[in-house]
Every structure is written in C-alpha cells, then in structure tokens.
Scaffold this motif. Structure first.
Motif: not given
Length: 360
Positions: A184-187, A283-295, A352-358
């Motif tokens: 589901a996430i890939v799609s 993560l890299p200082e400026k370009t890294g991304k955290l992808i959280i999959v949770d409720a 679930a939902s996705i939380i993108e964090a920078y």
C-alpha cells in the motif's frame, strides 16, 4: 437514547444497551472462531475449491490435515458463526439439499498460503502469551506498570528473544501485515516518496519484508534492514537489502532516508525521543528525510478502518512497555524535541498514516 427526568433510561434504550454489552462481552468468541478456522486452514480449503464450486461440510472435514475423524458437528457450529460474521458464505444446494460453503473477500485475507495474508498476525494476536496481558489491565490501573510484564515477568521483546516458538509467531505476524502495508505504501506513497532516495534504513524492520518491497519497486535504493541481532538472524536474503543487527537506542546506520514503521507506537515518549534523535544523527544534515508509518489518532476516526487505531492503542497497552497511539499534536511535540521542526502527514495509507519529517 432518551433519559427521563429521574435519571433512568426508557425501556427500549435499556434493551438495546443490554444487547450492546452482550455483543462486546462475547466479541472474543469471534476471535477464537477465526483462530480455529485458520488453525485448521479452512479458508485455504474453501478458496482452493472456490474456482470450481462451493464445498460441503464433509469435503471440508476430509481436507483437514492430520485429522482422520474430525468432529463435523463442532466444525459446522464454528462455520455457522463465521458465515453470520460474513467470513464465509453458505447456501443450500438445490440438487441434494446439502449446505455448501464459499469464500468472501474477508476470507481471502485469511488464506495462509496467499502472498498477502493476515492469518499469521491473527495467530500471533490470539497466541496464549499474547492474550494473557489483557487480563492485567485492571492491575495496571491500580498499580501502574506494564501489562505484558505483569503477565509474564518480562517484556515482549525479551520473551521473544528467549522463546523460539513465540519469536517465530511474532515475526511471522509482523511480516504478514508488513507485506500488506508495504504494498500500500509503495502504491500510495512510493512515486513521490522514494524516487529521490538513494539509501534507506528500515529501523526495527523485523525480517526485512518492508524494505525488500520498497527496494523491489525502486531498485536504485540501497536497502538496510536494521533490527535486534536475534531478529535479523532469522531474516531471509533479499536482493538489494543487507541485514544489520544492533540497538536503535544506541545508534542507527547512516542513510539518506530512514523508514520506521509501527515501531514508535511500541514506546513511551522518552524512548521515542531517544530513537528519533538517533535517527536525526544518522541522516544527512540538510537533505535527510525521516518516514514514519504509524497511526495518527483523529476524533472522527478513519472512513474505512473506523476506530481501529483506538483499539490498537489498547493493544499497545497490553504488549508494549509504555507504547501508545498518538494524535498529531503529540507527534509534533516528539518531533520538535528530537530535532525535526518540519513535518507533513499523509493520511490513510492502508491502516496507518505516513509522517514525513525533516531537520530543516
């Protein structure tokens, strides 16, 4: 429901509310009936015949492995409830009056040999060791502490590390739902979310099913599956994925992006901040991304999955050492404290939902 002036309720309301209490009091029987069907591989048997024709009770009984003389009366009663719950269908065959059983979309999710199956998770959640902590909720209210530890004298991860059978049930259950949500996430997220990612660490990735699905869809990604040593020790090999054993509370392998699915809800706020800070350092200082999959808890619930996240919040109460499901405001506080001032929530990717964090 109408309340009369003296604080009592009308007769109709009381009758319906009594039925409501009966329903929730006996819901565990639905779970046990499902467990019995999956143990016996009834969904597999019915689906294997579905392409040709529905199947009779005696045919189902004859197909049950390691059972020379199954009790068909008991089987018919279990099936009768599961038909009522719309797990299977039943009909009377006009030619001979026999009752025949067929599949439904729900039973498709319980076929153990299917590529996508919830059967292993159902077996894990109904495992006696998994069920016991629910009997400790009232003790937790009175005394504090954690339900799983009260039931077993140790936490769930310690239990899994020392009990190979329970560890396998845990890993099989997690892998089964991981495959479902990963697709589901890939799609639903992958095109925009992973296309620019060169390397990805799956923190607490179990046996690697999630990162393997992502790398399969985006082969340019270097995938790293990161979990406790005893977990990755049983992980299969996947093309483009390396397994790394370690402790997320100590350090996390470096990568361009970090993926963390259904891990943070296992832990309290203090532990989550520590994990998130380790993610930040990896993560890299400026370009890294955290992808959280949770409720992400919402008062109105989810349009498809309803109040499942409110139920899994109590699952965390039973199985984790301080874990919980969180609202957006609670996620925001954790992320800010860990060094992720910016985030974006993508709602309703499967359950679930996705939380993108920078960090910038």
């Amino acid at each position: 429901m109408e309340e009369v002036m003296d604080g009592s309720f009308d007769e109709k309301s009381m009758l319906h509310s009594q039925a409501q209490v009966w329903k929730y009091m006996l819901h565990f029987i639905d779970s046990m009936a499902l467990k019995a069907a999956v143990d016996l591989r009834i969904p597999d048997i019915i689906h294997s015949h579905a392409a040709a024709q529905p199947i009779t009770l005696s045919q189902i009984a004859a197909a049950i492995h390691d059972s020379p003389s199954p009790d068909t009366a008991t089987l018919s009663r279990i099936l009768r409830l599961l038909v009522r719950r719309k797990i299977f269908t039943s009909a009377v065959r006009p030619s001979d009056g026999a009752t025949v059983y067929g599949p439904t979309p729900a039973s498709r999710w319980l076929v153990r040999d299917a590529e996508l199956s919830m059967a292993p998770m159902l077996l894990f959640q109904t495992h006696p060791l998994s069920m016991a902590p629910f009997h400790c909720f009232s003790r937790c209210v009175k005394e504090g502490g954690f339900a799983f530890e009260k039931a077993h004298g140790k936490g769930i991860f310690e239990m899994a590390a020392g009990d190979p059978e329970f560890n396998k049930s845990f890993n099989d259950g997690m892998e089964s739902v991981t495959q479902i949500i990963s697709k589901a996430i890939v799609s639903g997220y992958g095109g925009d979310g992973f296309r620019s990612v060169g390397s990805l660490v799956d923190v607490g990735g179990g046996t690697g099913a999630a990162v393997a699905e992502i790398v399969k869809a985006f082969p340019h990604i270097k995938g790293i599956n990161f979990d406790l040593p005893h977990v990755v020790a049983t992980a299969p090999e996947y093309q483009g994925v390396s397994h790394v054993g370690g402790d997320m509370f100590v350090s996390i392998p470096s990568a361009q992006a970090i993926f963390i699915k259904w891990v943070l809800h296992d832990w309290g706020d203090e532990e989550c901040v520590k994990i998130l800070k380790n993610c930040r350092e990896a993560l890299p200082e400026k370009t890294g991304k955290l992808i959280i999959v949770d409720a992400v808890l919402k008062p109105e619930g989810d349009p498809i999955f309803g109040d499942i996240s409110y139920v899994t919040d109590l699952l965390m109460l039973a199985h984790s050492s301080g874990g919980k499901e969180r609202t957006e405001e609670e996620w925001k506080r954790l992320l800010m404290e860990a060094g992720f001032p910016n985030y974006n929530i993508i709602q309703n990717i499967a359950v679930a939902s996705i939380i993108e964090a920078y960090s910038q």
